[in-house]
Design an enzyme around this catalytic site. Structure first.
Site, PDB file in Angstrom:
ATOM      1  N   ARG A  63       0.865  -1.176   0.000  1.00 29.42           N
ATOM      2  CA  ARG A  63       0.000   0.000   0.000  1.00 29.42           C
ATOM      3  C   ARG A  63       0.898   1.220   0.000  1.00 29.42           C
ATOM      4  O   ARG A  63       1.767   1.342   0.853  1.00 29.42           O
ATOM      5  CB  ARG A  63      -0.944   0.006   1.198  1.00 29.42           C
ATOM      6  CG  ARG A  63      -2.146   0.913   0.928  1.00 29.42           C
ATOM      7  CD  ARG A  63      -3.208   0.816   2.000  1.00 29.42           C
ATOM      8  NE  ARG A  63      -4.006  -0.392   1.899  1.00 29.42           N
ATOM      9  CZ  ARG A  63      -5.071  -0.617   2.660  1.00 29.42           C
ATOM     10  NH1 ARG A  63      -5.456   0.285   3.547  1.00 29.42           N
ATOM     11  NH2 ARG A  63      -5.760  -1.731   2.535  1.00 29.42           N
ATOM     12  N   SER A 165      -8.437   0.373  -0.241  1.00 28.16           N
ATOM     13  CA  SER A 165      -9.527   0.383   0.736  1.00 28.16           C
ATOM     14  C   SER A 165      -9.969   1.808   1.066  1.00 28.16           C
ATOM     15  O   SER A 165     -10.416   2.542   0.200  1.00 28.16           O
ATOM     16  CB  SER A 165      -9.106  -0.402   1.976  1.00 28.16           C
ATOM     17  OG  SER A 165     -10.224  -0.623   2.811  1.00 28.16           O
ATOM     18  N   ASP A 322     -16.999   1.332   3.271  1.00 33.70           N
ATOM     19  CA  ASP A 322     -15.804   2.035   2.815  1.00 33.70           C
ATOM     20  C   ASP A 322     -15.664   1.788   1.306  1.00 33.70           C
ATOM     21  O   ASP A 322     -16.441   1.021   0.734  1.00 33.70           O
ATOM     22  CB  ASP A 322     -14.573   1.616   3.630  1.00 33.70           C
ATOM     23  CG  ASP A 322     -14.174   0.167   3.440  1.00 33.70           C
ATOM     24  OD1 ASP A 322     -15.015  -0.619   2.950  1.00 33.70           O
ATOM     25  OD2 ASP A 322     -13.038  -0.197   3.784  1.00 33.70           O
ATOM     26  N   ASP A 324     -13.927   0.045  -0.799  1.00 33.45           N
ATOM     27  CA  ASP A 324     -13.849  -1.296  -1.397  1.00 33.45           C
ATOM     28  C   ASP A 324     -14.870  -2.245  -0.782  1.00 33.45           C
ATOM     29  O   ASP A 324     -14.842  -3.450  -1.033  1.00 33.45           O
ATOM     30  CB  ASP A 324     -12.436  -1.868  -1.312  1.00 33.45           C
ATOM     31  CG  ASP A 324     -11.985  -2.161   0.106  1.00 33.45           C
ATOM     32  OD1 ASP A 324     -12.418  -1.437   1.033  1.00 33.45           O
ATOM     33  OD2 ASP A 324     -11.199  -3.108   0.314  1.00 33.45           O
ATOM     34  N   ASP A 326     -15.442  -3.616   2.071  1.00 33.30           N
ATOM     35  CA  ASP A 326     -15.171  -4.737   2.981  1.00 33.30           C
ATOM     36  C   ASP A 326     -15.469  -4.366   4.434  1.00 33.30           C
ATOM     37  O   ASP A 326     -15.429  -5.227   5.307  1.00 33.30           O
ATOM     38  CB  ASP A 326     -13.744  -5.285   2.814  1.00 33.30           C
ATOM     39  CG  ASP A 326     -12.653  -4.313   3.220  1.00 33.30           C
ATOM     40  OD1 ASP A 326     -12.953  -3.111   3.412  1.00 33.30           O
ATOM     41  OD2 ASP A 326     -11.487  -4.747   3.340  1.00 33.30           O
ATOM     42  N   ARG A 327     -15.798  -3.094   4.685  1.00 29.19           N
ATOM     43  CA  ARG A 327     -16.108  -2.681   6.054  1.00 29.19           C
ATOM     44  C   ARG A 327     -17.455  -1.953   6.074  1.00 29.19           C
ATOM     45  O   ARG A 327     -17.958  -1.523   5.046  1.00 29.19           O
ATOM     46  CB  ARG A 327     -14.998  -1.788   6.608  1.00 29.19           C
ATOM     47  CG  ARG A 327     -13.636  -2.472   6.527  1.00 29.19           C
ATOM     48  CD  ARG A 327     -12.585  -1.830   7.370  1.00 29.19           C
ATOM     49  NE  ARG A 327     -12.478  -0.412   7.125  1.00 29.19           N
ATOM     50  CZ  ARG A 327     -11.967   0.456   8.001  1.00 29.19           C
ATOM     51  NH1 ARG A 327     -11.529   0.036   9.163  1.00 29.19           N
ATOM     52  NH2 ARG A 327     -11.887   1.741   7.720  1.00 29.19           N
ATOM     53  N   THR A 400      -4.184  -9.117  15.773  1.00 29.54           N
ATOM     54  CA  THR A 400      -4.927  -8.075  15.064  1.00 29.54           C
ATOM     55  C   THR A 400      -4.921  -8.318  13.560  1.00 29.54           C
ATOM     56  O   THR A 400      -3.879  -8.601  12.979  1.00 29.54           O
ATOM     57  CB  THR A 400      -4.279  -6.707  15.340  1.00 29.54           C
ATOM     58  OG1 THR A 400      -4.043  -6.591  16.727  1.00 29.54           O
ATOM     59  CG2 THR A 400      -5.174  -5.574  14.898  1.00 29.54           C
ATOM     60  N   GLU A 424     -13.537  -7.406  13.987  1.00 28.74           N
ATOM     61  CA  GLU A 424     -12.511  -6.573  14.601  1.00 28.74           C
ATOM     62  C   GLU A 424     -13.078  -5.172  14.801  1.00 28.74           C
ATOM     63  O   GLU A 424     -13.989  -4.751  14.081  1.00 28.74           O
ATOM     64  CB  GLU A 424     -11.235  -6.533  13.765  1.00 28.74           C
ATOM     65  CG  GLU A 424     -11.380  -5.903  12.407  1.00 28.74           C
ATOM     66  CD  GLU A 424     -10.075  -5.911  11.616  1.00 28.74           C
ATOM     67  OE1 GLU A 424      -9.062  -6.413  12.122  1.00 28.74           O
ATOM     68  OE2 GLU A 424     -10.084  -5.405  10.482  1.00 28.74           O
ATOM     69  N   LYS A 438     -13.226  -9.946   6.045  1.00 27.96           N
ATOM     70  CA  LYS A 438     -14.311  -9.019   6.364  1.00 27.96           C
ATOM     71  C   LYS A 438     -15.098  -8.690   5.099  1.00 27.96           C
ATOM     72  O   LYS A 438     -14.520  -8.612   4.017  1.00 27.96           O
ATOM     73  CB  LYS A 438     -13.780  -7.770   7.044  1.00 27.96           C
ATOM     74  CG  LYS A 438     -12.668  -7.028   6.328  1.00 27.96           C
ATOM     75  CD  LYS A 438     -12.144  -5.921   7.226  1.00 27.96           C
ATOM     76  CE  LYS A 438     -11.030  -5.121   6.561  1.00 27.96           C
ATOM     77  NZ  LYS A 438      -9.756  -5.864   6.505  1.00 27.96           N
TER      78      LYS A 438
END
Length: 612
Positions: A63, A165, A322, A324, A326-327, A400, A424, A438
């Site tokens: 990233r 993301s 978000d 992408d 995934d959240r 994590t 998470e 996720k």
């Protein structure tokens, strides 16, 4: 290729070598001309930023900002990364040419350097196809969870998602999944990283992505995967008749990302009226023009337009993905007219309770509980542990990040266990284990069904959350961070904690709060274990210490893998029956203040607090 350490090349010579190689290899006219211009101007400062160090390939992949040079995301670094990944996969899988890989992408673009997620995905596909390896390349943008879903569904060797993301608009990323459908964990990151260094020179066909369109090795999985995903999702719809009749209205924002059409489809799969989409944010836009940061975790600032639309349409619930998808963030309008944005831990409590309650209704045999699991990360709320203790299923915590939960979930499923849920605190939820990561699309529609069901009992999400805390014990959490750009300072701060009361003595108290246990996952120390050795995996490359306090509080201090931050997560867990959350909040705030003052010591270490 950077001169190896100890090669005798000085900083300037190494920079000259890197830029010369770049001029020789780069075929993207925009990044090539940008580097030529910097050299002509003698702009050493900018050249060092672009060529100082190659992007490090970690378990989260890559990233970085898009732009020229080896420290940025661009055509050449994508080609180099993919060549290394390809060679590594060839060593790991003898059937790579039979099975192949999947590649997808989000909507990010950086016109000034010619970089975009779609372009990077096509270059990555070109690399694999040039080596005779089948590629399942989505023809259009998808949510990130579609990549792990495709790996599992089509039994592929690996998956690549080009996305940054919720990062700022100038960034992009390269996320990698293994054949088990979960994100990679060590030692694969090190193996891939080494293979990248060994394959830096672009292969002959690397730049010609037009070749793949006529290749029999190129497959477009979009239609079949879309169909399969939503068919699998239907199995997690528990109250179809309630959904058909519900009067609860929803607003959804995809924050200029990929989520809009997928969440609309998910609602249809559950027989829910699709949510009202925020018009200014529903279509993909790499500029993210309406938000400062495209991250719904930042709370109300990102949700301003959603609240305005909800007020106008009399919707009570806002769902925000978000970019992408995934959240997921969820907000609910309170009777006072105020909007409440649920924290990741609060939504984790609600979804965990809901998925267990729905599972229990279908599984009356209590003996099934012994093979039933929920997971969360070590810095997330322990509310699932409290529910598990009372209800009789298993709870496990992992390190994590969803890479750990996804891999652990797969191990459990392979042993014949049922994994109901994982989450998470950073608003990531795995509600359906057919995706071992996720997934903000499934989380959005399951949250909507939960709200619709509660409405039939005249309950809001907030009221149900309170009922969960009354039944299983209040879990009050607080998390924040300090910014520090100096790695040596961060190291010194943590080393001083390890020698707080003399050499190799951890602190026994923090202000007035007595410490009852310490776990240090950097060194592998855990004084709660008989042999004083931590059970969870340890990593010397990242700092992470957890303090357990005599008052039932737990606080973790850790470094971030992707940002210049030292984060903390604190939680106070009360036994069931303690119904004074305000007193608990007061006590937690006092504990957090003590941690900031005595352990972070922001003045001493020159740390910047989180901006409000």
């Amino acid at each position: 290729m950077a001169a190896p350490e100890g090669s005798g090349l000085g900083e300037d010579a190494r920079l000259d070598q890197e830029t010369a190689q770049w001029l020789h290899w780069d075929k993207n006219s925009l990044t090539l001309e940008a580097v030529k211009r910097l050299i002509a101007e003698g702009n050493e400062e900018e050249l060092r930023k672009c060529f100082g160090a190659r992007m490090e390939f970690g378990t989260a992949g890559l990233r970085a900002a898009m732009g020229p040079g080896i420290s940025r995301m661009n055509d050449l670094t994508i080609i180099q990364t993919t060549q290394g990944f390809c060679r590594y996969l060839e060593k790991q899988f003898s059937d790579l040419k039979q099975k192949g890989i999947v590649i997808s992408f989000d909507a990010r673009a950086h016109p000034s350097s010619g970089g975009s997620s779609r372009r990077f995905a096509r270059l990555a596909a070109t690399t694999f196809i040039s080596q005779g390896i089948p590629v399942y390349l989505f023809s259009d943008i998808t949510p990130t969870p579609f990549v792990p879903f495709t790996v599992s569904r089509l039994k592929l060797c690996a998956g690549i998602m080009i996305t940054a993301s919720h990062n700022p608009k100038q960034d992009n990323g390269y996320k990698v999944y293994w054949d088990n459908g979960a994100q990679i964990i060590s030692p694969h990151d090190k193996g891939i990283s080494q293979a990248i260094e060994e394959n830096l020179e672009p292969w002959p066909q690397a730049w010609d992505d037009s070749l793949i369109d006529s290749s029999p090795l190129l497959h477009n999985p979009s239609a079949s995967i879309n169909n399969d995903y939503f068919e699998d999702l239907k199995k997690y719809c528990f109250h179809r008749s309630v959904n058909r009749e519900t009067k609860v209205k929803f607003v959804h924002t995809s924050v200029h990302g990929v989520g809009h059409s997928f969440v609309q489809s998910a609602f249809k799969a559950f027989d829910l009226v699709p949510p009202e989409a925020v018009p200014e944010q529903k279509d993909p836009d790499p500029e993210f023009p309406t938000v400062k940061y495209p991250n719904p975790e930042e709370g109300k600032g990102v949700l301003t337009l959603s609240f305005a639309l909800a007020d106008k349409t009399k919707a009570r619930i806002v769902l925000a993905n978000d970019p992408d998808a995934d959240r997921l963030a969820v907000a609910e309008k309170q009777d006072s007219g105020e909007w409440r944005v649920f924290s990741g831990n609060e939504l984790g409590a609600l979804l965990g309770w809901w998925l267990f309650t729905s599972w229990k209704e279908k599984n009356q045999d209590r003996s099934a509980l012994k093979d039933t699991y929920m997971l969360s990360s070590t810095v997330s709320s322990k509310i699932l542990r409290a529910i598990a203790l009372k209800e009789g299923f298993h709870f496990e915590e992992t390190l994590t990040g969803f890479k750990w939960m996804g891999n652990r979930a797969k191990q459990l499923i392979d042993q014949g266990k049922t994994v109901l849920f994982a989450f998470e605190e950073a608003i990531g939820y795995m509600c359906c284990p057919f995706v071992l990561d996720k997934d903000g699309v499934s989380a959005a529609v399951i949250s909507a069904e939960l709200a619709s069901f509660l409405a039939t009992k005249n309950l809001s999400l907030s009221q149900q959350l309170k009922a969960i805390y009354v039944e299983y014990g209040y879990h009050i959490t607080k998390a924040s961070y300090f910014i520090c750009h100096d790695q040596d300072t961060i190291k010194k701060l943590f080393e001083n904690l390890r020698s707080y009361d003399g050499k190799n003595n951890y602190p026994k108290a923090c202000g007035k709060f007595e410490i009852s246990a310490i776990r240090d996952l950097t060194t592998g120390y855990d004084d709660n274990q008989p042999d004083k050795k931590a059970v969870l995996p340890t990593s010397k490359s990242s700092q992470m210490i957890t303090f357990t306090f005599a008052n039932g509080g737990v606080a973790t201090m850790r470094t971030s893998g992707t940002e210049p931050k030292i984060k903390y997560y604190a939680e106070l867990c009360a036994p069931p029956g303690n119904s004074d959350p305000e007193q608990l909040k007061k006590e937690l705030n006092e504990l957090v203040s003590a941690i900031e003052e005595h352990f972070f010591q922001p003045q001493k270490y020159n740390l910047q607090p989180k901006a409000d």
